[in-house]
Enzyme design. Structure first.
Site, PDB file in Angstrom:
ATOM      1  N   ASP A 337       1.589 -48.149 -27.611  1.00 57.14           N
ATOM      2  CA  ASP A 337       2.595 -48.967 -26.634  1.00 57.14           C
ATOM      3  C   ASP A 337       3.779 -49.298 -27.549  1.00 57.14           C
ATOM      4  O   ASP A 337       3.920 -49.077 -28.804  1.00 57.14           O
ATOM      5  CB  ASP A 337       1.666 -50.341 -26.841  1.00 57.14           C
ATOM      6  N   PHE A 486      20.938 -60.736 -12.967  1.00 60.63           N
ATOM      7  CA  PHE A 486      20.840 -59.470 -13.391  1.00 60.63           C
ATOM      8  C   PHE A 486      19.558 -58.856 -12.341  1.00 60.63           C
ATOM      9  O   PHE A 486      18.746 -59.646 -12.206  1.00 60.63           O
ATOM     10  CB  PHE A 486      20.323 -59.283 -14.619  1.00 60.63           C
ATOM     11  N   LYS A 491      22.078 -53.649 -12.453  1.00 56.26           N
ATOM     12  CA  LYS A 491      22.436 -53.136 -13.915  1.00 56.26           C
ATOM     13  C   LYS A 491      23.473 -54.184 -14.471  1.00 56.26           C
ATOM     14  O   LYS A 491      24.284 -53.572 -15.331  1.00 56.26           O
ATOM     15  CB  LYS A 491      22.741 -51.839 -14.124  1.00 56.26           C
ATOM     16  N   THR A 751       4.826 -47.648 -22.060  1.00 55.20           N
ATOM     17  CA  THR A 751       5.095 -49.173 -22.034  1.00 55.20           C
ATOM     18  C   THR A 751       5.301 -49.340 -20.668  1.00 55.20           C
ATOM     19  O   THR A 751       5.577 -48.568 -19.755  1.00 55.20           O
ATOM     20  CB  THR A 751       6.792 -49.031 -22.910  1.00 55.20           C
ATOM     21  N   GLY A 752       5.211 -50.604 -20.450  1.00 56.04           N
ATOM     22  CA  GLY A 752       5.585 -51.122 -19.002  1.00 56.04           C
ATOM     23  C   GLY A 752       7.146 -51.710 -19.052  1.00 56.04           C
ATOM     24  O   GLY A 752       7.520 -52.269 -17.864  1.00 56.04           O
ATOM     25  N   ARG A 839       7.455 -48.376 -17.280  1.00 55.58           N
ATOM     26  CA  ARG A 839       7.094 -49.045 -16.142  1.00 55.58           C
ATOM     27  C   ARG A 839       5.724 -48.636 -15.743  1.00 55.58           C
ATOM     28  O   ARG A 839       5.392 -48.590 -14.511  1.00 55.58           O
ATOM     29  CB  ARG A 839       8.002 -49.059 -15.044  1.00 55.58           C
TER      30      ARG A 839
END
Length: 946
Positions: A337, A486, A491, A751-752, A839
């Site tokens: 992670d 944002f 972006k 990773t998220g 994601r």
């Protein structure tokens, strides 16, 4: 134990068997009970729900009764395990969410609740949640909630964390429910006083539990499968040996007639065969399984290493199982992670580029001097420091350079949504949606522009003395006219403020690739950015060629060492002495090994040399490079001589140097942002605000219309500068990953978080080298199958030195739906040097590990994480390591081993894992040979006894 046939006694067989089996049962039972207690502790956590029986009667009429957030006597505390769908739950600041909720009411600024989902998806940014506007207006009291007659319809429980579909019907009006109105279990309420929500999913139907592995696989060591096969071979050998000895007895029976004591004692063939099987069954090492458990228990004791003890958190390494100790020495793939495992959940402002000059922010250098030195450029000892910048601003506050610096600092202190909070000691702490914003606002305050106060529509900036002779700070008030938030698509974010001089100014910050197109001189900016990128590509190509050359040399040296070792033949036994054991004979091997270690993956500084430096743009900008110590240099006259105000009028030079600085910052793994600003006249703003109000109140495609209107004012910007933020890694992470890679262990990051963030961390922790080839698989930017095919060709042609595949969760979902394409992706992922999956949901992390296990039968996988979103992959991998970090102990509770820091992984695998593997193998082999020695002797003895 068969009467009349057994050669051993009943009790001598039964008692040892029961003893060893009892030990194994007790050990497994203790581990299950301990995990049950941890689960029970979480289920017994308390939540505050509405007590229907004590709800006020109708005299608390709409608008006249007490606020829904005030009447404490109508709320009661219950255990999490008793929370049911339909319950109204009240959450307070810093409280964990017990179930999936739909937001009904929020007590906070603008009715927005901020939620930390770090344990759910690994993202450090706070998510903004809120109730539907119509619902919030109609439900302000307890009675309103009870009598509103709202009807909720939600989708069936599923795994998707990033989308939600539902509807709410109120007063015959149907409103859509999206992810913006849903709070998920595992999240924590932050920066919000109180939130009221209704439970829509609870228990195993909540998103976090749907993503968990329902039936965790039983983990067994790979060595056990090998032992099982050997045992089956021994069983076949015992049967063959028994049949052979029985046949031998039939031949030997002729001697019984000569022995008076064996007269009339002949036995038929079958009883003799069974007796021999029972006699030789001890050749089968069944006791090995139990004795190995005892050995592994002692190994657990030996693994309590002081080198894996973390002083800061007072946390030692803890082994929660002993069954798979030897697997630690056979790991081939590590799945890690990001948040809380590789990183330290701490953002630090490190560098800035303004007026063509780069500055190093070292005001917190006392906290981490060693780590800060690692961020410094390799061409010179220390970059120009922001302390010198402050000295210059005080001595020369009216120069063009000083004004440019003030514009950047003002952009940093205004373009955000942070809220300052002052504690009893007068220290200001910032509450922010994003830790990036918090780091930028804190840095602006350290450089003289302090966010002193924030009220709806008004921001107060405290400007500390910026000129010699100025004694008191200046407080300036800026009216916030509009905030354009944002989004991952835009972006960028913008803030429109009315300055103290009553002029209107737009401040914008965002990714350099996006903001570059919004500059007033975007054509020149794009040209210079392309030039910088071209130089970077040439430099990376040279570095890649050098890396390939060194890999080839390394392989040749390994082959040479192998050939040399094969040619080291032994002299004849009749010769004098043993030359193969002499120091002189071993010297070639030592030399080969030393050379191999010397050439094993050198650093980029040694790898590139002067050949690469020629392709770097000149970094000698408005300030000449001066080497100096870390002591503060306050000579303002020398600083003044090094600043050239004429450069501010040369836009081309300014753009080139700024973009080169951004490239340098990104190469060092820092997270970069570009800032721009421009003035807007009253008439233009009035027209634009009318369009914006229409877009923000639209019922159809609201977000798309807001983005289109935002483009009308986010243009023709002046370049203010660039900033670089360090997402602080845990101590020793790059060195640990480098050691694992040298041991031929591949490291993946799952990773998220967003793709840009994941790539930046990949560079920081050395998963991505400066010369690495990035293969980005994204269904939105091209056909994924073509990208996979081109990567296969590059790998087969050996055109790349180091390859990293980057894929996002949505693209992964599309690939999973196409079996052949998904198989090709897994094949590619197992061939490249590393993979970064961003994601990704918890179930996708587990699915990737499952696919690797099935694709590579010999692979031993290890998953390491610290949050609840990592539980699924920890349970799916052969080995699960939990980090006792800031995301809680959820991962550590279900893991096989827990450590406090990622850096301890190298010793756990390369030292203790290796030792456990060698010891277990030696003990197993010793047991086999012991059984052979003891009981084959009986077989030989049968030749003389029958």
């Amino acid at each position: 134990m068969i009467p009349g046939l057994s050669t051993t006694g009943t009790f001598t067989t039964l008692v040892p068997l029961l003893f060893f089996v009892g030990i194994s049962i007790a050990k497994e039972g203790y581990e299950d009970i301990r995990r049950h207690r941890l689960d029970k502790a979480e289920n017994n956590s308390t939540a505050t729900v509405l007590d229907i029986q004590q709800t006020p009667s109708t005299n608390l009429g709409s608008g006249k009764g007490p606020s829904i957030l005030s009447r404490e006597k109508i709320w009661k505390s219950i255990k999490w395990q008793d929370v049911r769908v339909g319950d109204l739950v009240k959450l307070q600041r810093d409280e964990a969410i017990p179930a999936d909720l739909a937001v009904l009411q929020v007590e906070g600024l603008n009715g927005v609740a901020y939620v930390e989902t770090m344990a759910l998806d690994g993202e450090t940014n706070l998510k903004s949640k809120g109730a539907l506007p119509t619902l919030a207006r109609n439900c302000k009291t307890v009675h309103d909630l009870m009598e509103c007659g709202a009807h909720l319809v939600v989708e069936d429980p599923n795994l998707d964390l990033y989308s939600f579909h539902g509807k709410l019907t109120l007063n015959h009006e149907t409103l859509p429910l999206t992810n913006n109105e849903i709070l998920y279990r595992g999240s924590i309420v932050r920066n919000t006083a109180e939130v009221i929500g209704v439970v829509i999913y609870s228990g195993e139907e909540s998103k976090i539990r749907m993503n968990a592995t329902k039936n965790p696989r039983i983990k067994a060591p790979a060595l056990q499968a090998l032992v099982n096969r050997v045992v089956f071979l021994i069983v076949g050998f015992v049967l063959a040996l028994a049949i052979f000895n029985t046949a031998g007895y039939e031949i030997w029976k002729s001697r019984e007639r000569k022995s008076f004591y064996l007269a009339d004692a002949s036995i038929s063939f079958f009883p003799i065969l069974v007796s021999f099987i029972i006699l030789f069954n001890t050749l089968i090492p069944l006791s090995l399984y139990v004795s190995l458990e005892i050995v592994k228990l002692f190994q657990m004791t030996l693994m309590n290493d002081v080198d894996m003890y973390d002083d800061a958190s007072n946390t030692p390494m803890e082994a929660r199982t002993s069954t798979i100790n030897e697997e630690l020495g056979q790991v081939s793939h590590v799945f890690s992670d990001k948040t809380g495992t590789l990183t330290n959940n701490s953002m630090r402002f490190r560098k800035m580029s303004v007026h063509g000059t780069a500055w190093f922010h070292d005001l917190d250098i006392r906290e981490d001097t060693v780590h800060t030195m690692a961020l410094l450029p390799k061409q010179q000892l220390v970059e120009r420091r922001t302390v010198e910048l402050l000295d210059y601003l005080k001595a020369n506050p009216q120069t063009d350079f000083a004004k440019a610096v003030k514009d950047l600092l003002l952009s940093m202190s205004l373009c955000h949504t942070c809220t300052p909070e002052t504690n009893g000691d007068g220290v200001i702490k910032f509450q922010a949606v994003s830790p990036d914003e918090q780091a930028l606002v804190r840095a602006a305050g350290e450089l003289g522009y302090v966010l002193a106060d924030r009220k709806p529509g008004m921001v107060t900036i405290k400007i500390t003395p910026s000129a010699h002779g100025q004694q008191q700070p200046i407080f300036e008030k800026y009216k916030v006219l509009q905030i354009i938030e944002f989004s991952s698509k835009r972006k960028r974010m913008s803030v429109i403020v009315r300055m103290p001089d009553n002029r209107i100014r737009v401040y914008c910050k965002g990714a350099d690739s996006t903001l570059m197109q919004l500059l007033r001189l975007s054509g020149i900016a794009s040209e210079k950015a392309a030039k910088v990128d071209q130089r970077a590509q040439v430099r990376k190509s040279i570095e890649a060629q050098e890396a390939i050359r060194r890999k080839s040399e390394q392989q040749n040296r390994k082959d040479s060492m192998t050939r040399s070792s094969m040619n080291l033949g032994r002299s004849s036994l009749g010769g004098i002495g043993r030359p193969s054991l002499s120091a002189k004979r071993l010297e070639p091997i030592r030399n080969e090994l030393a050379d191999w270690l010397h050439y094993q993956e050198p650093s980029l500084a040694q790898l590139t040399g002067e050949m690469v430096d020629s392709y770097r743009s000149p970094r000698t900008s408005a300030l000449s490079p001066v080497r100096h110590s870390l002591a503060r240099h306050s000579d303002s006259q020398a600083c003044e001589r090094r600043v050239d105000d004429d450069l501010i009028s040369d836009d081309a030079v300014m753009f080139e140097r700024c973009f080169q600085h951004i490239d340098d910052f990104a190469t060092q793994g820092l997270r970069t942002l570009l800032y721009g600003y421009r003035y807007v006249d009253e008439e233009e703003y009035t027209v634009w605000r009318k369009l914006y109000d229409e877009a923000s109140t639209s019922l159809v495609d609201r977000q798309e219309k807001i983005e289109e209107v935002a483009k009308l004012i986010e243009n023709k910007l002046e370049l203010a500068g660039a900033t670089a933020i360090e997402d602080k890694l845990q101590d020793g992470v790059p060195a640990t990953i480098d050691q694992l890679r040298r041991a031929d262990i591949k490291v993946w990051m799952l990773t998220g978080d967003k793709r840009e963030t994941a790539i930046n961390i990949g560079r920081s922790c050395c998963l991505i080298q400066d010369y690495s080839t990035l293969t980005i698989l994204d269904h939105e930017i091209g056909h994924v199958g073509d990208r996979i095919a081109s990567s296969f060709r590059a790998l087969s042609d050996k055109e790349v030195a180091h390859t990293v595949v980057v894929i996002d969760g949505q693209t992964l979902s599309i690939l999973e739906a196409q079996e052949e394409l998904y198989y090709n992706f897994i094949d590619l992922a197992t061939r490249v040097d590393s993979v970064i999956c961003c994601r990704a949901s918890p179930s996708q992390k587990a699915s990737l590990i499952r696919s690797v296990r099935r694709s590579l039968k010999s692979a031993i996988t290890l998953a390491i994480g610290d949050g609840a979103n990592d539980i699924a992959m920890i349970q799916e991998a052969h080995l699960g390591i939990g980090i006792t970090g800031k995301e809680g102990l959820q991962a550590a509770r279900v893991s096989d081993y827990s450590i406090a820091q990622f850096r301890f992984l190298s010793k756990l695998l390369l030292v203790h894992g290796r030792w456990n593997y060698i010891r277990t193998c030696k003990y197993t082999l010793g047991t086999f040979w012991k059984e052979m020695l003891f009981y084959l002797t009986q077989a030989l003895y049968q030749h003389y006894t029958g």
